[in-house]
Design an enzyme around this catalytic site. Structure first.
Site, mmCIF file in Angstrom:
data_model
loop_
_atom_site.group_PDB
_atom_site.id
_atom_site.type_symbol
_atom_site.label_atom_id
_atom_site.label_comp_id
_atom_site.label_asym_id
_atom_site.label_seq_id
_atom_site.Cartn_x
_atom_site.Cartn_y
_atom_site.Cartn_z
ATOM 1 N N LYS A 166 10.794 44.506 -34.083
ATOM 2 C CA LYS A 166 10.837 45.956 -34.347
ATOM 3 C C LYS A 166 11.876 46.168 -35.445
ATOM 4 C CE LYS A 166 12.732 49.530 -33.835
ATOM 5 N NZ LYS A 166 13.223 50.341 -34.978
ATOM 6 N N GLU B 152 24.335 40.955 -32.543
ATOM 7 C CA GLU B 152 25.219 40.918 -33.717
ATOM 8 C C GLU B 152 25.526 42.358 -34.083
ATOM 9 O OE1 GLU B 152 23.970 38.568 -37.111
ATOM 10 O OE2 GLU B 152 25.658 39.329 -38.273
ATOM 11 N N GLU C 24 34.497 50.773 -38.546
ATOM 12 C CA GLU C 24 33.525 50.227 -39.494
ATOM 13 C C GLU C 24 32.949 51.386 -40.304
ATOM 14 O OE1 GLU C 24 29.612 48.734 -38.081
ATOM 15 O OE2 GLU C 24 29.988 46.998 -39.358
ATOM 16 N N CYS D 117 27.455 43.751 -42.338
ATOM 17 C CA CYS D 117 28.280 43.611 -41.126
ATOM 18 C C CYS D 117 29.482 42.713 -41.379
ATOM 19 C CB CYS D 117 27.440 43.117 -39.956
ATOM 20 S SG CYS D 117 26.519 41.631 -40.319
HETATM 21 O O1 TXE Z 1 22.084 51.458 -36.576
HETATM 22 P P1 TXE Z 1 21.300 51.334 -35.218
HETATM 23 P P2 TXE Z 1 21.931 52.625 -37.664
HETATM 24 C C1 TXE Z 1 26.297 50.164 -38.001
HETATM 25 C C2 TXE Z 1 26.881 50.826 -39.202
HETATM 26 C C3 TXE Z 1 26.030 52.043 -39.369
HETATM 27 C C4 TXE Z 1 25.698 52.376 -37.947
HETATM 28 C C5 TXE Z 1 24.450 53.161 -37.754
HETATM 29 O O2 TXE Z 1 28.206 51.197 -38.919
HETATM 30 O O3 TXE Z 1 26.735 53.087 -39.936
HETATM 31 O O4 TXE Z 1 25.554 51.125 -37.336
HETATM 32 O O5 TXE Z 1 23.326 52.536 -38.367
HETATM 33 C C6 TXE Z 1 17.195 50.245 -33.555
HETATM 34 N N1 TXE Z 1 16.922 51.113 -28.535
HETATM 35 N N2 TXE Z 1 25.394 49.085 -38.327
HETATM 36 O O6 TXE Z 1 21.840 53.970 -37.074
HETATM 37 O O7 TXE Z 1 20.941 52.682 -34.748
HETATM 38 C C7 TXE Z 1 16.947 50.886 -34.910
HETATM 39 O O8 TXE Z 1 15.649 51.432 -34.979
HETATM 40 C C8 TXE Z 1 16.470 50.088 -29.258
HETATM 41 C C9 TXE Z 1 25.986 47.801 -38.316
HETATM 42 O O9 TXE Z 1 20.810 52.240 -38.489
HETATM 43 O O10 TXE Z 1 22.091 50.448 -34.347
HETATM 44 C C10 TXE Z 1 17.143 49.683 -35.812
HETATM 45 O O11 TXE Z 1 15.964 48.887 -35.793
HETATM 46 N N3 TXE Z 1 16.619 50.009 -30.580
HETATM 47 C C11 TXE Z 1 24.982 46.716 -38.294
HETATM 48 C C12 TXE Z 1 18.303 48.929 -35.138
HETATM 49 O O12 TXE Z 1 18.271 49.361 -33.779
HETATM 50 C C13 TXE Z 1 17.280 50.995 -31.207
HETATM 51 C C14 TXE Z 1 23.756 46.931 -39.059
HETATM 52 C C15 TXE Z 1 19.708 49.245 -35.709
HETATM 53 O O13 TXE Z 1 19.923 50.633 -35.675
HETATM 54 C C16 TXE Z 1 17.783 52.102 -30.500
HETATM 55 C C17 TXE Z 1 23.259 48.287 -38.966
HETATM 56 C C18 TXE Z 1 17.594 52.136 -29.103
HETATM 57 N N4 TXE Z 1 18.056 53.124 -28.337
HETATM 58 C C19 TXE Z 1 24.102 49.296 -38.634
HETATM 59 N N5 TXE Z 1 18.390 52.931 -31.385
HETATM 60 C C20 TXE Z 1 25.582 45.401 -38.608
HETATM 61 N N6 TXE Z 1 26.771 45.147 -38.098
HETATM 62 O O14 TXE Z 1 24.975 44.594 -39.290
HETATM 63 C C21 TXE Z 1 18.260 52.352 -32.600
HETATM 64 N N7 TXE Z 1 17.573 51.189 -32.500
#
Ligand code: TXE
Length: 500
Positions: free
Chosen positions: A188, A264, A396, A298
């Site tokens: 996904k 991660e 972050e 990240c």
């Molecule tokens: O991340 P999300 P977002 C951090 C970074 C950023 C913040 C928000 O600080 O500002 O996260 O980013 C899926 N059940 N990182 O909102 O929401 C979503 O569809 C299952 C750090 O994009 O965590 C996507 O596929 N899945 C990080 C994935 O989770 C869910 C990289 C990541 O989205 C879900 C990205 C749920 N309830 C963001 N809600 C890194 N450290 O690499 C969301 N998703």
């Protein structure tokens, strides 16, 4: 080709995709669609389906059947390896196409996207070999009437949830290793960057992966993602994303089937620069570490700890480097820093820049939204702070914002580096081997770089200490994570009776 003038063109209209299940594309049909605008240009480029819970259930059922009937796990490692090697070849042939869609949906520079996709070829090639090297143990030391055998079996159906910052790279740090272990997959991707994940599923089918082994459902995290976390037929879930959603992942596993998790999550990664470092190299590395992928990384080096005697000179050197990096159109071959991927992320970064100013941090450079006529861009920004108290030093930001903190002694540098809930990555810059080794031992981080940053390869596992995650991806550990261990005790000869 004259790289200085070549800019690729935008698609004339958004390209529509279905999703991928049971070895084939499923047309979007009546489903609602998500339209993605290129963050670098503001024009719609792709449309992907918002899959439903029924779609997810069908994809999981497909992966379940493909696992249980052993169409993949029952093959020899040599046969599985041949598919992964073919996939590597097909990715290599399609680097240009994959990089183009990655750039359009994510906003990263096209040259960077190409380099990432070509790195993914190596992931597939390396994992192909690892599958063949995976083996167990025997214990031939338990007496004449016993033989102990420890085997590794694929864990089963794996859910893979990925973010938008490196849609193809993060996927390829997982998928070939999961397949090498013999598992099946339901992926996904982030709703804003789904296309290259779909393309990988198509490539895998063309490479000979049996139907149902790789399935991709598109849609939002709150609906499709959440249902995947809770699904009773998912044996393991690899989640890469925010720490807050990471907590929901753990809770969902506990509420449902205790599925094994790989996580991660976030980072606030220190770059420790001693006065005896090659400051020119260090400044270049630090600039790269914060501006690469516009800091939406990240493992970006977002906390810069500098020995006090050189802090001003070094901050200026990094600012000078950043001022020369070319920001702009991601489709331009010469661009080094592209667009901010989402509107929400753009607002988050700008609000942290305001917070830094309100908290009294000293702005060394940057701090502004750039108006390039289209798309969303932020200037690389450096703040200096006296302590770790400010939000910009602790949280972050996930953007091109570097916070500089001075230190006086090595012990103090190590203490400040570890003064965070995270432990994803860290770098040290020094020409003194004793300092380099002591710091690398004592800083709590899953990845550590000496006189470099953001380096790696398919051999080196990825993952975090503390609240940055659980488990490891890539390398041999990355294959082993997707296996479970079975102990087999074999009796030899006549049993010693329990009942005479
Ligand atoms: O991340 P999300 P977002 C951090 C970074 C950023 C913040 C928000 O600080 O500002 O996260 O980013 C899926 N059940 N990182 O909102 O929401 C979503 O569809 C299952 C750090 O994009 O965590 C996507 O596929 N899945 C990080 C994935 O989770 C869910 C990289 C990541 O989205 C879900 C990205 C749920 N309830 C963001 N809600 C890194 N450290 O690499 C969301 N998703």
């Amino acid at each position: 080709m004259d790289k200085s003038s070549h800019v690729l063109t935008l698609p004339s209209e958004p390209r529509e995709f279905g999703f991928y299940m049971d070895g084939d594309w499923v047309a979007a049909g009546e489903r609602e669609m998500f339209e993605r605008a290129s963050p670098g240009h503001g024009v719609p480029v792709t449309r992907t389906p918002r899959c439903t819970e029924d779609d997810l259930n069908a994809a999981v059922a497909s992966a379940r059947t493909a696992f249980d009937d052993r169409r993949w796990s029952g093959l020899s490692a040599a046969d599985r390896s041949a598919v992964l090697l073919k996939a590597a070849e097909l990715i290599r042939e399609r680097i240009e196409e994959i990089a183009y869609w990655e750039t359009l949906e994510n906003g990263k520079p096209i040259a960077q996207a190409r380099a990432e996709v070509s790195g993914c070829v190596g992931m597939f090639e390396y994992a192909a070999g690892l599958g063949r090297a995976l083996h167990g143990e025997t214990y031939n030391n338990s007496g004449d009437n016993a033989l102990g055998v420890v085997t590794r079996e694929p864990i089963g159906v794996v859910g893979v949830i990925t973010p938008w910052n490196f849609p193809f790279l993060i996927l390829c740090e997982r998928v070939p290793y999961i397949l090498a272990a013999g598992c099946t997959i339901v992926a996904k991707p982030s709703e804003v960057t789904s296309v290259t994940t779909l393309l990988l599923a198509e490539i895998l089918s063309q490479a000979g992966l049996p139907d149902g082994v790789m399935n991709v459902v598109t849609g939002s995290g709150r609906t499709v993602g959440q249902k995947l976390l809770e699904h009773m037929d998912i044996d393991m879930l690899s989640f890469t994303g925010s720490t807050s959603v990471g907590r929901s992942v753990v809770e969902a596993s506990g509420r449902t089937n205790f599925k094994k998790l790989g996580l991660e999550l976030g980072g606030k990664n220190p770059q420790i620069v001693f006065a005896d470092a090659d400051l020119e190299d260090a400044a270049d590395g630090v600039a790269f570490g914060i501006a690469f992928n516009t800091g939406q990384c990240c493992v970006s080096g977002s906390r810069l700890l500098v020995e006090r005697s050189v802090v001003e000179e070094f901050s200026r050197m990094v600012a000078d480097k950043l001022s020369k990096a070319k920001i702009g159109d991601p489709l331009d071959e010469t661009t080094q820093i592209g667009a901010i991927t989402t509107d929400a992320q753009n607002s988050t970064i700008m609000s942290y820049i305001s917070k830094g100013q309100e908290d009294g941090a000293h702005l060394v450079c940057g701090g502004k939204q750039l108006d390039l006529g289209q798309g969303q861009y932020i200037e690389p920004t450096i703040f200096t702070c006296d302590s770790m108290d400010s939000a910009i030093a602790r949280e972050e930001i996930f953007g091109p914002v570097l916070t500089v903190i001075p230190f006086d002694t090595m012990d103090q540098a190590i203490a400040v580096a570890n003064d965070t809930e995270y432990g994803l990555a860290a770098s040290v810059w020094t020409k003194n081997i004793d300092k380099a080794l002591t710091v690398s031992r004592q800083v709590k981080a899953g990845r550590f770089w000496v006189n470099t940053t953001l380096a790696g390869g398919p051999e080196l596992p990825i993952g975090g200490f503390k609240q940055s995650g659980w488990g490891r991806e890539a390398g041999m550990h990355g294959v082993e994570e997707y296996t479970q261990i079975k102990s087999v005790h074999i009796e030899i000869g006549k049993r010693t009776p329990w009942v005479e």
